[in-house]
Design a protein around this motif. Structure first.
Motif, mmCIF file in Angstrom:
data_model
loop_
_atom_site.group_PDB
_atom_site.id
_atom_site.type_symbol
_atom_site.label_atom_id
_atom_site.label_comp_id
_atom_site.label_asym_id
_atom_site.label_seq_id
_atom_site.Cartn_x
_atom_site.Cartn_y
_atom_site.Cartn_z
ATOM 1 N N ALA A 30 20.218 -10.375 -5.562
ATOM 2 C CA ALA A 30 18.800 -10.032 -5.485
ATOM 3 C C ALA A 30 18.520 -9.120 -4.302
ATOM 4 N N LEU A 31 19.185 -9.373 -3.194
ATOM 5 C CA LEU A 31 19.014 -8.515 -2.022
ATOM 6 C C LEU A 31 19.537 -7.111 -2.294
ATOM 7 N N ALA A 32 20.698 -7.043 -2.952
ATOM 8 C CA ALA A 32 21.283 -5.735 -3.249
ATOM 9 C C ALA A 32 20.372 -4.911 -4.145
ATOM 10 N N ALA A 33 19.645 -5.570 -5.023
ATOM 11 C CA ALA A 33 18.770 -4.862 -5.961
ATOM 12 C C ALA A 33 17.390 -4.568 -5.382
ATOM 13 N N SER A 34 17.136 -5.072 -4.157
ATOM 14 C CA SER A 34 15.776 -4.973 -3.612
ATOM 15 C C SER A 34 15.588 -3.808 -2.658
ATOM 16 N N GLY A 35 16.635 -3.013 -2.463
ATOM 17 C CA GLY A 35 16.502 -1.865 -1.580
ATOM 18 C C GLY A 35 16.382 -2.250 -0.119
ATOM 19 N N ILE A 36 17.240 -3.136 0.340
ATOM 20 C CA ILE A 36 17.181 -3.556 1.730
ATOM 21 C C ILE A 36 17.686 -2.446 2.642
ATOM 22 N N THR A 37 17.119 -2.385 3.833
ATOM 23 C CA THR A 37 17.543 -1.384 4.817
ATOM 24 C C THR A 37 18.278 -2.011 5.998
ATOM 25 N N GLY A 38 18.314 -3.333 6.046
ATOM 26 C CA GLY A 38 19.049 -4.016 7.107
ATOM 27 C C GLY A 38 19.237 -5.477 6.751
ATOM 28 N N ILE A 39 20.392 -6.018 7.121
ATOM 29 C CA ILE A 39 20.656 -7.416 6.796
ATOM 30 C C ILE A 39 21.637 -8.012 7.807
ATOM 31 N N THR A 40 21.375 -9.219 8.221
ATOM 32 C CA THR A 40 22.353 -10.019 8.967
ATOM 33 C C THR A 40 22.377 -11.397 8.326
ATOM 34 N N ALA A 41 23.556 -11.993 8.331
ATOM 35 C CA ALA A 41 23.710 -13.341 7.781
ATOM 36 C C ALA A 41 24.629 -14.121 8.700
ATOM 37 N N ALA A 42 24.318 -15.381 8.888
ATOM 38 C CA ALA A 42 25.122 -16.210 9.786
ATOM 39 C C ALA A 42 25.209 -17.616 9.235
ATOM 40 N N PRO A 43 26.405 -18.236 9.331
ATOM 41 C CA PRO A 43 26.498 -19.632 8.929
ATOM 42 C C PRO A 43 25.700 -20.490 9.900
ATOM 43 N N PRO A 44 25.220 -21.628 9.463
ATOM 44 C CA PRO A 44 24.435 -22.482 10.354
ATOM 45 C C PRO A 44 25.300 -23.021 11.475
ATOM 46 N N SER A 45 24.694 -23.196 12.627
ATOM 47 C CA SER A 45 25.431 -23.784 13.747
ATOM 48 C C SER A 45 25.549 -25.279 13.544
ATOM 49 N N LEU A 46 26.456 -25.886 14.294
ATOM 50 C CA LEU A 46 26.602 -27.323 14.249
ATOM 51 C C LEU A 46 25.303 -28.006 14.658
ATOM 52 N N GLU A 47 24.567 -27.360 15.565
ATOM 53 C CA GLU A 47 23.271 -27.901 15.990
ATOM 54 C C GLU A 47 22.339 -28.060 14.790
ATOM 55 N N GLU A 48 22.279 -27.030 13.939
ATOM 56 C CA GLU A 48 21.394 -27.090 12.784
ATOM 57 C C GLU A 48 21.854 -28.155 11.800
ATOM 58 N N LEU A 49 23.163 -28.266 11.618
ATOM 59 C CA LEU A 49 23.705 -29.292 10.743
ATOM 60 C C LEU A 49 23.330 -30.679 11.241
ATOM 61 N N PHE A 50 23.486 -30.886 12.528
ATOM 62 C CA PHE A 50 23.181 -32.166 13.141
ATOM 63 C C PHE A 50 21.705 -32.497 12.968
ATOM 64 N N MET A 51 20.846 -31.514 13.208
ATOM 65 C CA MET A 51 19.411 -31.739 13.112
ATOM 66 C C MET A 51 18.992 -32.057 11.683
ATOM 67 N N ARG A 52 19.624 -31.455 10.722
ATOM 68 C CA ARG A 52 19.280 -31.727 9.321
ATOM 69 C C ARG A 52 19.547 -33.177 8.956
ATOM 70 N N HIS A 53 20.630 -33.736 9.492
ATOM 71 C CA HIS A 53 20.958 -35.126 9.171
ATOM 72 C C HIS A 53 19.954 -36.102 9.749
#
Length: 313
Positions: A271-294
């Protein structure tokens, strides 16, 4: 006799009650030789109770705990022979010098390797001639770490071990953790400092209310969580919000941020590829975020996301 490939720590359905309060409620934990195993959870989750059982200081209500194949409550002396322990809040004998404290603690396991002792004292920038009562928290912590690392052990139980250390000394600590695991020892690292766990640990167990809610390698745990995207695009945010797998979408200036479920990454990327994006960054969640979700804690905000260093929950 325990084989080299057997778990160094193995608990099964471990439970401990203090009156009507359940500190542990069926904990399963396995730590393998040569690994650093992170043991995560907030105060009251059961980490300290687990360590006290592994040290043979308290008896479990039910379940089993084995350290190097030995029941630490039934045979504490035998179990402790190859175990080094560092608490998070070190109390020393005030009238002994730092060097005497190190020798006493290392002597409980048969005595220090003198060359290694001198190396550790030098690397930790520690003055062993001063009386323990004059030491700061950081220096008390150094004394316990030097004593633990100055004689080889098969298992290191480290409870908030870098508490009070400055960044330079923390780097020394991490170097020696890697040294002992390279020699085949196991390390159980109980910590609130998630950045430290991310850098050191091979596997992680997250404990909540006395049970393990997640256990595995960081890669395995991240696979269960969402990936954070930041994009610039002509697509309106309300349209992106309708895409499958997109959560917590927010606008930050000219960029759009959102989280995407692992199972829907292919769809989101298409969907992003088809949307005409001009910039993108992606990052896996940190352990902090994983911990907070639990623990049902919501996103800590941009400041938390930008800094993954030494945040204590």
């Amino acid at each position: 006799m325990q084989s080299d490939s057997s778990p160094v720590i193995n608990t099964s359905r471990l439970a401990k009650n203090f009156g009507h309060t359940a500190a542990l409620a069926g904990l399963d934990l396995s730590v393998l030789p040569g690994e650093v195993h992170g043991f995560l959870g907030p105060n009251g989750a059961g980490k300290s109770t687990t360590l006290r059982i592994l040290l043979g200081l308290i008896r479990p209500t039910s379940g089993t705990a084995r350290v190097l194949g030995i029941d630490p409550w039934a045979e504490p002396v035998r179990a402790h022979r190859d175990v080094a322990y560092v608490p998070g809040d070190v109390t020393l004998w005030p009238n002994l010098t730092g060097g005497e404290v190190i020798d006493l603690l290392a002597g409980l396991r048969g005595g220090a390797d003198e060359n290694l002792r001198r190396q550790l004292i030098d690397e930790f920038d520690f003055d062993p001639r001063k009386k323990a009562r004059t030491y700061s928290k950081g220096n008390r912590q150094k004394a316990a770490l030097i004593a633990a690392f100055s004689r080889p052990a098969r298992l290191y139980l480290l409870d908030e071990p870098s508490s009070g250390l400055d960044p330079v000394m923390d780097a020394v600590f991490r170097r020696h953790v890697r040294r002992v695991t390279a020699d085949g020892a196991a390390v159980l690292l109980s910590s609130h400092i998630l950045a430290e766990v991310e850098q050191l640990c091979d596997r992680v167990t997250i404990i909540r209310a006395g049970v393990a809610v997640e256990s595995g390698t960081l890669a395995e745990l991240r696979h269960l969580t969402r990936t954070r995207f930041r994009v610039t695009s002509s697509v309106k945010p309300e349209v992106m919000a309708t895409w499958w797998g997109v959560h917590d979408l927010r606008v930050d200036g000219t960029s759009i941020e959102f989280d995407a479920d692992a199972a829907d990454l292919g769809y989101v990327l298409d969907a992003l590829a088809a949307s005409g994006i001009t910039g993108i960054t992606a990052a896996p969640p940190s352990l902090e975020e994983l911990f907070m979700r639990h623990y049902g804690v919501q996103d800590a905000g941009p400041a938390s996301r930008k800094s993954q260093t030494s945040q204590v929950l």
